[in-house]
Design an enzyme around this catalytic site. Structure first.
Site, PDB file in Angstrom:
ATOM      1  N   CYS A   1       9.268 -16.406  -2.868  1.00 41.83           N
ATOM      2  CA  CYS A   1       8.529 -15.740  -1.933  1.00 41.83           C
ATOM      3  C   CYS A   1       8.917 -14.192  -1.521  1.00 41.83           C
ATOM      4  CB  CYS A   1       8.559 -16.514  -0.558  1.00 41.83           C
ATOM      5  SG  CYS A   1      10.270 -16.480   0.101  1.00 41.83           S
TER       6      CYS A   1
ATOM      7  N   ASP B   1     -20.146   9.217 -13.308  1.00 39.66           N
ATOM      8  CA  ASP B   1     -20.257  10.612 -13.848  1.00 39.66           C
ATOM      9  C   ASP B   1     -20.414  10.260 -15.363  1.00 39.66           C
ATOM     10  OD1 ASP B   1     -20.082  12.980 -14.738  1.00 39.66           O
ATOM     11  OD2 ASP B   1     -17.909  13.328 -14.581  1.00 39.66           O
TER      12      ASP B   1
END
Length: 587
Positions: free
Chosen positions: A40, A463
């Protein structure tokens, strides 16, 4: 510089800053480690804190989702083996990435081990779950074998789950507590142990044990919680297996990027062509790339002409013409000519290596929300334990006085449900998965904070040079200007001329003609003119296919309407190819 100092008064980074303020620099080294045993965010935080305390370490970042640690330290102040020893001292394992050639095999075995654990646990838990379902009033119609209700039978099934399959939670909890902290293993061990040992106490009580063996009715049997312990461990193991599988796949984007690069280069040294690993290519080396081969490293063309497919870098489907003096990028594909290239950037300096570094840094970076999650998860476990104890006391003394079983059940629920694992794991895993998935589609994030900001994006601007492409060129329009030729005849001559060309546009033309059901023959004579087009003899006719420059070079004239039509097509994002047959413009 060798410095004796009091760590309580000053820290290593201050020395580095002072030297920098005097106008000089210090050398730093980096180490990347694969860390095992973390469960964890509290584990990652503990390792990170421990590494940062090592004299000479200027920065350490531990990534729970990737199971890696990145450490920067002053050169000569410590060693990789010292870092590994520190992590092992904290109760975890560490393997230097440079020494780990079999990480994929290690991960695969770990996933298989986790899979077998939860499957065995699930098989043992099934009878317990079956017996638990029978206690519900709305499931009284379900048949339950009497053996499944026997406390001793449940004890036999639960014990291996609790102490063999679930032993990892006890080990993890011990290591965490030994180092003065706590993690999700502490909660799991506390919650499942409480359920198991309370049930064991009820089982060992002489009256209940004997009556249970004698076939005591379900409603009067002791309220056992063996299934609580067994099912919880099984579900958590399933979650850990899912987590391991996700981690195993998390680096696929980076691996696929690494697989784009060539593994060898044909280098010219002392007049000889040598096939060398790309790691041995040096700046200023001259290497040769033949048609169909990948360019190994970044460089500049010194001889030859070709079209290079740079789609892996730019996303543009149309290959770029390269000639003397043109820059080329490693991992791009040489299509149709031999190139001699001088190496400009090698190793970690190549464009692809920098792209891989960007993706790795993005996956390892901490977004602002993750820093908050890390801080919370660090204090979460002791708070949960305190809340669980308070819950037990409130229920036992106030809500249902003297009902030990009911109060214990509420405490167990708090312990095992309020795990901080989701808090500590969700954010790094989402960043890792998000940046990795984006990289597969050619979208690169420079850090976790940028990925986090995408939640506020409401418009995307592309683009691109002209249009969003299909990924490869396609034949779109056929315009016939020669009155003596039908469209089918022109396409047959055109396809035959382009059939011998390796150019991507030629391949698109040939495919487009074949899709129209026209059979193509080979040319009797063929010439590829780099940068211009092709010249071929087909069925006794001279066929030219290419650019305006080719038509001008061969003396082919066109009227103004043709030029206007070409400009319209190119304005729509298309590439117009001119065709001439027997010295006359044909379409």
């Amino acid at each position: 510089a060798s410095i004796s100092y009091d760590p309580k008064q000053v820290e290593i980074p201050e020395f580095r800053d002072k030297i920098a303020s005097l106008g000089f620099g210090t050398v730093s080294e980096e180490a990347n480690l694969n860390v095992t045993g973390m469960t964890c965010a509290a584990c990652a935080a503990r390792i990170e804190k421990g590494l940062n305390r090592i004299p000479g370490v200027t920065g350490a970042t531990v990534n729970l989702a990737m199971e890696t640690a990145h450490v920067e330290y002053a050169a000569g102040s410590t060693t990789v083996s010292d870092l590994v020893s520190k992590i092992e001292q904290l109760g975890y394992g560490a393997i230097p990435q440079s020494a780990e050639d079999n990480i994929a095999d290690v991960r695969s075995k770990d996933i298989q081990r986790k899979k077998w654990k939860w499957m065995i646990s699930a098989v043992l838990s099934l009878p317990l779950l079956w017996a638990m379902v029978a206690h519900f009033s709305f499931t009284s119609w379900i048949y339950v074998p009497e053996l499944f209700l026997n406390p001793w039978f449940q004890l036999v099934l639960t014990t291996p789950i609790q102490f063999i399959i679930g032993w990892q939670f006890y080990v993890g909890a011990y290591k965490a507590l030994r180092n003065g902290s706590s993690n999700m293993d502490v909660l799991v061990a506390l919650g499942t142990s409480a359920a198991y040992f309370y049930s064991l106490y009820l089982t060992l009580r002489p009256s209940d044990a004997m009556e249970g063996m004698a076939g005591m009715p379900v409603m009067t049997m002791p309220e056992l919680y063996y299934e609580t312990s067994a099912v919880l461990i099984t579900l958590i193991l399933v979650g850990k297996w899912f987590e391991a599988v996700a981690k195993g796949r998390s680096s696929e984007a980076i691996k696929s990027l690494m697989n784009l690069q060539a593994t060898t280069a044909r280098v010219v040294r002392d007049g000889q062509e040598l096939d060398l690993p790309i790691e041995q290519v040096r700046v200023k080396d001259i290497f040769i790339v033949r048609p169909g081969e990948k360019i190994p490293v970044d460089g500049v063309v010194v001889a030859g002409r070709s079209a290079v497919d740079e789609s892996m870098l730019s996303g543009e489907s149309l290959p770029v013409e390269k000639g003397e003096g043109s820059p080329v990028t490693g991992a791009t594909l040489n299509k149709n000519g031999v190139l001699r290239i001088q190496a400009e950037r090698v190793g970690g300096d190549t464009a692809l290596a920098r792209i891989i570094k960007v993706v790795e840094d993005a996956q390892n970076s901490k977004a602002p929300i993750q820093r908050i999650a890390d801080q919370i998860s660090g204090i979460f476990v002791p708070i949960v334990v305190a809340v669980a104890v308070i819950t037990f006391l409130v229920w036992f003394f106030l809500v249902t006085p003297s009902d030990f079983a009911g109060s214990l059940e509420k405490m167990i629920a708090v312990l095992v449900i309020a795990c901080p694992c989701a808090l500590g794991l969700a954010t790094p895993t989402s960043i890792m998965a998000g940046s990795g998935r984006a990289a597969e589609y050619g979208i690169l994030f420079k850090g976790g904070e940028h990925l986090e900001m995408t939640c506020s994006v409401n418009a995307v601007i592309l683009d691109k040079t002209g249009t969003v492409t299909n990924g490869k060129p396609e034949l779109t329009d056929v315009i016939v200007r020669a009155s003596s030729l039908a469209e089918t005849d022109l396409l047959r001559l055109l396809g035959a001329a382009e059939k011998s060309s390796e150019h991507p546009l030629a391949e698109a033309i040939v495919k487009g003609i074949a899709d129209r059901g026209i059979e193509l023959v080979g040319p009797t004579d063929f010439e590829n003119i780099p940068g211009y087009g092709v010249k071929a003899s087909v069925e006794g006719k001279q066929v030219l296919v290419g650019t305006r420059r080719l038509m001008s070079r061969e003396g082919i004239t066109m009227d103004d309407s043709t030029e206007q039509q070409m400009n319209e097509l190119e304005g729509a994002g298309k590439t117009a190819m001119l065709v001439a047959v027997d010295g006359s413009y044909a379409g």
